[in-house]
Motif scaffolding. Structure first.
Motif, PDB file in Angstrom:
ATOM      1  N   LEU A 164      39.910  39.301  38.240  1.00  0.00           N
ATOM      2  CA  LEU A 164      41.018  40.252  38.237  1.00  0.00           C
ATOM      3  C   LEU A 164      40.804  41.409  37.268  1.00  0.00           C
ATOM      4  CD1 LEU A 164      44.018  37.741  38.239  1.00  0.00           C
ATOM      5  CD2 LEU A 164      43.048  38.971  40.201  1.00  0.00           C
ATOM      6  N   ASN A 165      39.738  41.366  36.502  1.00  0.00           N
ATOM      7  CA  ASN A 165      39.474  42.384  35.492  1.00  0.00           C
ATOM      8  C   ASN A 165      39.086  43.703  36.158  1.00  0.00           C
ATOM      9  OD1 ASN A 165      38.436  43.961  33.365  1.00  0.00           O
ATOM     10  ND2 ASN A 165      37.730  42.139  32.281  1.00  0.00           N
ATOM     11  N   PRO A 166      39.711  44.813  35.773  1.00  0.00           N
ATOM     12  CA  PRO A 166      39.351  46.102  36.370  1.00  0.00           C
ATOM     13  C   PRO A 166      37.930  46.561  36.027  1.00  0.00           C
ATOM     14  CG  PRO A 166      41.124  46.358  34.746  1.00  0.00           C
ATOM     15  CD  PRO A 166      40.831  44.900  34.852  1.00  0.00           C
ATOM     16  N   ASP A 167      37.333  46.038  34.962  1.00  0.00           N
ATOM     17  CA  ASP A 167      35.936  46.343  34.624  1.00  0.00           C
ATOM     18  C   ASP A 167      35.050  45.476  35.515  1.00  0.00           C
ATOM     19  OD1 ASP A 167      33.426  46.855  33.536  1.00  0.00           O
ATOM     20  OD2 ASP A 167      33.786  45.659  31.747  1.00  0.00           O
ATOM     21  N   LEU A 212      45.991  39.094  46.848  1.00  0.00           N
ATOM     22  CA  LEU A 212      46.272  40.487  46.526  1.00  0.00           C
ATOM     23  C   LEU A 212      45.793  41.452  47.610  1.00  0.00           C
ATOM     24  CD1 LEU A 212      45.492  40.557  42.704  1.00  0.00           C
ATOM     25  CD2 LEU A 212      47.728  40.728  43.810  1.00  0.00           C
ATOM     26  N   GLY A 213      44.833  41.038  48.406  1.00  0.00           N
ATOM     27  CA  GLY A 213      44.357  41.890  49.492  1.00  0.00           C
ATOM     28  C   GLY A 213      43.829  43.238  49.047  1.00  0.00           C
ATOM     29  N   THR A 268      49.791  30.298  40.850  1.00  0.00           N
ATOM     30  CA  THR A 268      49.327  31.506  40.164  1.00  0.00           C
ATOM     31  C   THR A 268      47.994  31.977  40.711  1.00  0.00           C
ATOM     32  OG1 THR A 268      50.473  30.766  38.168  1.00  0.00           O
ATOM     33  CG2 THR A 268      48.850  32.512  37.896  1.00  0.00           C
ATOM     34  N   VAL A 269      47.059  31.042  40.931  1.00  0.00           N
ATOM     35  CA  VAL A 269      45.761  31.454  41.470  1.00  0.00           C
ATOM     36  C   VAL A 269      45.880  31.815  42.942  1.00  0.00           C
ATOM     37  CG1 VAL A 269      44.369  30.228  39.757  1.00  0.00           C
ATOM     38  CG2 VAL A 269      44.933  29.097  41.888  1.00  0.00           C
ATOM     39  N   VAL A 270      46.769  31.151  43.656  1.00  0.00           N
ATOM     40  CA  VAL A 270      46.996  31.495  45.064  1.00  0.00           C
ATOM     41  C   VAL A 270      47.508  32.932  45.158  1.00  0.00           C
ATOM     42  CG1 VAL A 270      48.378  30.966  47.111  1.00  0.00           C
ATOM     43  CG2 VAL A 270      47.353  29.109  45.786  1.00  0.00           C
TER      44      VAL A 270
END
Length: 107
Positions: A76-79, A22-23, A15-17
Motif C-alpha cells: 500500500l506504500n505510495p513509494d 481497492l481496484g 482489513t486486508v480484504v
C-alpha cells in the motif's frame, strides 16, 4: 504475490480484504494505519506463541500470517520501488521459501 501469501496463510482479516479490494485506488491513511496495526498485532501474537511453545507449528502459522499482513502493508506504500521489494520479501517469508515465491511468480 501478496494475494498468494494471504491465501497460503489463510489470513482473511477484513482489513486486508479491504486493502486488496481497492481496484487501483489510493489507500487512505486510515487503511494503511489499520493494516500496519494488524501486522504489528499479529507479530506480537507470534512472539507470545514462540515464547510459550518455541518454534511450533502454531508459532510458524502465526509468524506467516504476520508476514502476509506486512506484505499487504508494504504493497500500500505510495513509494512503489521500495515498497515492492519489501512486499516481496514479506510475501516470501509468508510463503516459507524462495522456491515458493518463484513458483508463484512464474504463474
Amino acid at each position: 504475490m501478496v494475494r498468494a501469501a494471504l491465501a497460503d496463510t489463510g489470513l482473511t482479516d477484513p482489513t486486508v480484504v479491504e486493502a486488496l479490494d481497492l481496484g487501483g485506488s489510493e489507500p487512505t491513511a486510515d487503511l494503511r494505519l489499520a493494516v500496519e496495526a494488524l501486522a504489528a498485532r499479529l507479530d506480537q501474537e507470534a512472539w507470545r506463541i514462540q515464547e510459550r511453545e518455541g518454534d511450533s507449528a502454531h508459532y510458524l502459522a502465526a509468524f506467516k500470517q504476520a508476514r502476509a499482513a506486512s506484505a499487504v502493508f508494504f504493497s500500500l506504500n505510495p513509494d512503489v520501488r521500495g515498497s515492492a521489494a519489501d512486499a516481496l520479501y514479506e510475501a516470501q517469508a509468508a510463503l516459507g521459501s524462495v522456491e515458493s515465491l518463484r513458483t508463484h511468480l512464474s504463474l
